[in-house]
Design an enzyme around this catalytic site. Structure first.
Site, PDB file in Angstrom:
ATOM      1  N   THR A 134       0.848  -1.192   0.000  1.00  0.00           N
ATOM      2  CA  THR A 134       0.000   0.000   0.000  1.00  0.00           C
ATOM      3  C   THR A 134       0.882   1.239   0.000  1.00  0.00           C
ATOM      4  O   THR A 134       2.036   1.188   0.446  1.00  0.00           O
ATOM      5  CB  THR A 134      -0.933   0.027   1.228  1.00  0.00           C
ATOM      6  OG1 THR A 134      -1.804   1.152   1.145  1.00  0.00           O
ATOM      7  CG2 THR A 134      -0.132   0.130   2.515  1.00  0.00           C
ATOM      8  N   ASN A 136      -0.731   3.946   1.278  1.00  0.00           N
ATOM      9  CA  ASN A 136      -1.534   4.666   2.266  1.00  0.00           C
ATOM     10  C   ASN A 136      -0.782   4.705   3.595  1.00  0.00           C
ATOM     11  O   ASN A 136      -0.613   3.681   4.253  1.00  0.00           O
ATOM     12  CB  ASN A 136      -2.886   3.963   2.424  1.00  0.00           C
ATOM     13  CG  ASN A 136      -3.832   4.708   3.335  1.00  0.00           C
ATOM     14  OD1 ASN A 136      -3.467   5.115   4.428  1.00  0.00           O
ATOM     15  ND2 ASN A 136      -5.072   4.872   2.887  1.00  0.00           N
ATOM     16  N   ASP A 196      -6.947  -6.556   1.690  1.00  0.00           N
ATOM     17  CA  ASP A 196      -8.080  -5.894   1.060  1.00  0.00           C
ATOM     18  C   ASP A 196      -9.126  -5.786   2.146  1.00  0.00           C
ATOM     19  O   ASP A 196      -9.564  -6.794   2.708  1.00  0.00           O
ATOM     20  CB  ASP A 196      -8.605  -6.647  -0.157  1.00  0.00           C
ATOM     21  CG  ASP A 196      -9.453  -5.732  -1.035  1.00  0.00           C
ATOM     22  OD1 ASP A 196      -9.114  -4.536  -1.143  1.00  0.00           O
ATOM     23  OD2 ASP A 196     -10.455  -6.186  -1.598  1.00  0.00           O
ATOM     24  N   PHE A 280      -9.171   6.706   9.779  1.00  0.00           N
ATOM     25  CA  PHE A 280      -9.323   7.124   8.386  1.00  0.00           C
ATOM     26  C   PHE A 280     -10.468   6.339   7.779  1.00  0.00           C
ATOM     27  O   PHE A 280     -11.114   5.524   8.442  1.00  0.00           O
ATOM     28  CB  PHE A 280      -8.013   6.898   7.598  1.00  0.00           C
ATOM     29  CG  PHE A 280      -7.598   5.456   7.494  1.00  0.00           C
ATOM     30  CD1 PHE A 280      -7.872   4.719   6.350  1.00  0.00           C
ATOM     31  CD2 PHE A 280      -6.929   4.827   8.536  1.00  0.00           C
ATOM     32  CE1 PHE A 280      -7.495   3.383   6.247  1.00  0.00           C
ATOM     33  CE2 PHE A 280      -6.538   3.490   8.444  1.00  0.00           C
ATOM     34  CZ  PHE A 280      -6.824   2.776   7.298  1.00  0.00           C
ATOM     35  N   GLY A 281     -10.747   6.577   6.503  1.00  0.00           N
ATOM     36  CA  GLY A 281     -11.805   5.839   5.816  1.00  0.00           C
ATOM     37  C   GLY A 281     -13.165   6.079   6.437  1.00  0.00           C
ATOM     38  O   GLY A 281     -13.579   7.221   6.664  1.00  0.00           O
TER      39      GLY A 281
END
Length: 328
Positions: A134, A136, A196, A280-281
């Site tokens: 990732t 991120n 994922d 986050f998200g």
């Protein structure tokens, strides 16, 4: 010597211990050979303790899945009681006990490990490096906190800017995680962990699911995704009907090895408005179980104990040493 009672409990392990004047491990579900190996390993540690005030461990095992968790529990007890800083470091299928850059002891799995695998370390020294698939930094920070506790060093794709993006064309979490982990491992020759993760909302038939990161479209942001989700649930007023689960599938891939797969869920509900500054998200709109707290209100260590990713990583750590040793 304190009278403190120590306890660790998760779905696979349950240990209760205290410090005494001798070493003892007892309980159900632990092989005698495993107990003897751990006792032999830790006898060397105990030999360096204060003989005027001898300290030993007395641990009862209610359930147990791997030596890593049991050794970590006992070393944590020793560290707290003696102000030592012994680190438990998984390495190439073994478990290293280290302190102040010195190797104190090595736990070997049944059958041992190949010398080529054990000594194939980088110039940075002992300890496994995990490349997280990732870019991120928020996600990487969570993994770094989790793996750091277990002695792993973490890199991410920002350390490898030349690598191409891997298209997530799968229709399941496992397919996407496998695509990322196995492709990047093949390109780099490194051990790679890909996850994922996504949010499954029951009232939306499991959406956004594998499309969680791009739920609001090609230019999706966290704020846009949260806004779209709240809009989709605007007419669902009963909290019980706003049930949801964060899901994580983790895949570890390495050259010439079968990939390792683990999964975990974190149940809760979708709030009617965002709250909290952490995470986050979808964290601001996710209510954790029956607590009433939003995920974005949790500190990092709290979230790591509860979250889907934290659960999945702990599951991974339980099976990871045996996976490494089996295929080395």
């Amino acid at each position: 010597m304190s009278e403190k009672i120590y306890e660790y409990k998760d779905e696979n392990n349950w240990f209760i211990g205290k410090m005494t004047g001798h070493n003892l491990i007892s309980g159900w579900g632990v092989k005698h050979t495993t107990i003897k190996k751990i006792d032999d390993l830790l006898d060397g540690i105990a030999a360096t303790l204060d003989w005027e005030n001898p300290k030993g461990y007395d641990v009862s095992v209610v359930r147990h899945q791997s030596p890593l968790s049991l050794i970590t529990f006992i070393i944590d007890m020793i560290n707290q009681e003696t102000q030592r800083e012994i680190k438990v470091t998984p390495h190439a299928g073994t478990i290293l006990l280290m302190e102040n850059a010195k190797l104190l002891a090595v736990y070997l799995p049944e059958g041992g490990v190949s010398t080529a695998t054990f000594f194939a370390t980088s110039e940075q020294g002992f300890g496994d490096i995990i490349l997280i698939a990732t870019r991120n930094e928020g996600k990487t920070k969570e993994f770094r906190n989790l793996f750091g506790q277990l002695g792993y060093r973490v890199e991410n794709l920002n350390d490898y800017p030349e690598l191409p993006e891997v298209a997530e064309t799968g229709t399941t979490f496992e397919e996407n995680a496998r695509l990322k982990a196995e492709t990047i491992s093949r390109l780099t020759g490194k051990m790679v962990l890909a996850d994922d993760s996504g949010l499954k909302v029951d009232a939306l038939g499991g959406l956004p699911g594998v499309w969680s990161a791009r739920f609001s479209g090609p230019d999706a942001t966290d704020a846009k995704n949260n806004a779209k989700l709240l809009h989709e649930l605007a007419m669902v007023f009963d909290q019980k009907k706003r049930s949801a689960q964060f899901h994580t599938t983790l895949v570890v891939a390495a050259p010439n090895k079968d990939s390792l797969v683990v999964e975990a869920d974190w149940p809760g509900y979708i709030a009617t408005q965002p709250k909290g500054e952490n995470g986050f998200g979808y964290d601001p709109v996710f209510i954790v179980g029956e607590t009433g707290h939003h995920a974005a209100e949790l500190e990092a260590d709290q979230k790591n104990q509860l979250s889907h990713r934290g659960q999945a990583v702990r599951k991974l750590m339980e099976v990871f040493p045996a996976w490494q040793a089996k295929q080395s």
